[in-house]
Design an enzyme around this catalytic site. Sequence first.
Site, PDB file in Angstrom:
ATOM      1  N   SER A  18       0.818  -1.212   0.000  1.00  0.00           N
ATOM      2  CA  SER A  18       0.000   0.000   0.000  1.00  0.00           C
ATOM      3  C   SER A  18       0.852   1.263   0.000  1.00  0.00           C
ATOM      4  O   SER A  18       1.536   1.561  -0.972  1.00  0.00           O
ATOM      5  CB  SER A  18      -0.960  -0.050   1.196  1.00  0.00           C
ATOM      6  OG  SER A  18      -1.925   0.962   1.130  1.00  0.00           O
ATOM      7  N   ASP A  47      10.268   5.469 -10.215  1.00  0.00           N
ATOM      8  CA  ASP A  47       9.916   6.065 -11.506  1.00  0.00           C
ATOM      9  C   ASP A  47      10.675   7.363 -11.757  1.00  0.00           C
ATOM     10  O   ASP A  47      11.022   7.684 -12.899  1.00  0.00           O
ATOM     11  CB  ASP A  47       8.404   6.326 -11.576  1.00  0.00           C
ATOM     12  CG  ASP A  47       7.617   5.067 -11.903  1.00  0.00           C
ATOM     13  OD1 ASP A  47       8.232   3.987 -11.982  1.00  0.00           O
ATOM     14  OD2 ASP A  47       6.388   5.164 -12.086  1.00  0.00           O
ATOM     15  N   LYS A 101      -0.724  -4.438  -2.895  1.00  0.00           N
ATOM     16  CA  LYS A 101      -2.013  -3.981  -2.380  1.00  0.00           C
ATOM     17  C   LYS A 101      -2.177  -2.530  -2.821  1.00  0.00           C
ATOM     18  O   LYS A 101      -1.766  -1.601  -2.126  1.00  0.00           O
ATOM     19  CB  LYS A 101      -2.041  -4.127  -0.857  1.00  0.00           C
ATOM     20  CG  LYS A 101      -3.442  -4.109  -0.230  1.00  0.00           C
ATOM     21  CD  LYS A 101      -3.946  -2.712  -0.073  1.00  0.00           C
ATOM     22  CE  LYS A 101      -5.300  -2.666   0.602  1.00  0.00           C
ATOM     23  NZ  LYS A 101      -5.841  -1.292   0.664  1.00  0.00           N
TER      24      LYS A 101
END
Length: 436
Positions: free
Chosen positions: A298, A309, A323
């Site tokens: 999460s 990224d 998740k």
Amino acid sequence: MKLWNRKSRVFGCFLALGWLLFLAGLLVPRVAAVGPGGYRSLETFANVLAIVQRNYVKEVETEKLVTGAIEGMLNSLDPHSSYLTEDEYRDLQTETEGRFGGLGLEITVRNGLLTVISPIEDTPAARAGVQPGDQIVGIDDQSTEDMGLGEAVNRLRGARGSSVTISVRRKGHDKLLKFTIVRDVIEINSVRAYVLEDGFLYARIAQFQDRTSENLRAALAKKQLDDESIKGLVLDLRNNPGGLLSQAVAVSDLFLESGLIVYTDGRLSQQKQKFSASPKSSRTGFPMVVLVNGGSASASEIVAGALQDHKRALILGTKTFGKGSVQTILPLDGRSALRLTTAEYFTPNGRSIHESGIRPDIVMERTAPPAPSATTAEAPAKGSEAGAPDNPPEPGADLRDSIVQRVKSDPQVARALELLKGWEMFRGLAGSGKAT
């Protein structure tokens, strides 16, 4: 007369359901109206409710039947949507503050099986030896097959000092493992930080709570190093089951100057959100390695995905849990609430986190501790050797040195430190004299 009584009950059920739908329309804006097919289904539900009330072997309260129907409806959607009773809603609000009762387990349902996302460090479950990925197949000798997530959580929680026995199926083991664990009040130290070596820092986030980003900023500032003095940072998100989205964004923002951090996508316009970094007070003048594993979920995955990224950090470890769905808490009457999946998370480059997880740049398994046999886990005194190193506000020099040595002895931390040292070495070479 009997026919009229039956019609009265059905009418009463319709009236109650209509009032519930009216309230839902007030509490949840822009919910689509129930179509003709929906009203036919509600008629079927009202008929079933009336038949059960009239014919079931024992008298059953209407409230219990309606609550059971709501729970069943939400459980049929996904493992993370659920109905929160007054006590569960209050417990949820307490959890985000970092203090709650139980074993210290973050669990979910995966492939129909009750699965441990992660034991929270320095809690009874962690000290007992429960590991990420363990499948809980029994609670106090009752099978968890077809047991909803909410019911499982309720069975695992209890009064401090009481015990619960869980049966665990673990990959690589032929027999079930049984743990008898004594419940305790769970208090989480969200952030701890140490200087590993001159200029190289280590920061551990156990869970994303109300003040995690502030605590992390303060912990780094306490080391009295500015960005030019910091040679590298190891950010440890292993076995961090997640927490508040706002804090995942704030922690990511601390290490990014600009750009998208995460976005959510759902059916409604308010569920399509984008969260971006700002240059204010960003710490970007040093390299980072982020540690993750199968217990990172999460909010942890949001941070790792954003830094990966943006090429702000190397991610080291094993694939995260996956998740990546958004649960919105929708209060119903000021006491109970719905926890409803309303959207999914995506990294800045558009990668879905849900069920895919974050794949590390450098895959490195962590040496697993030896599997325990059947045990009874008593909560040891704070700072004992049975758990992760505790973090008193101002540890003495001897204790601090001992903790740092234990952290550095972790193979993944040692590898991360080695990578940061290598980066510092090459940066020094690139800035040195001219080639001949």
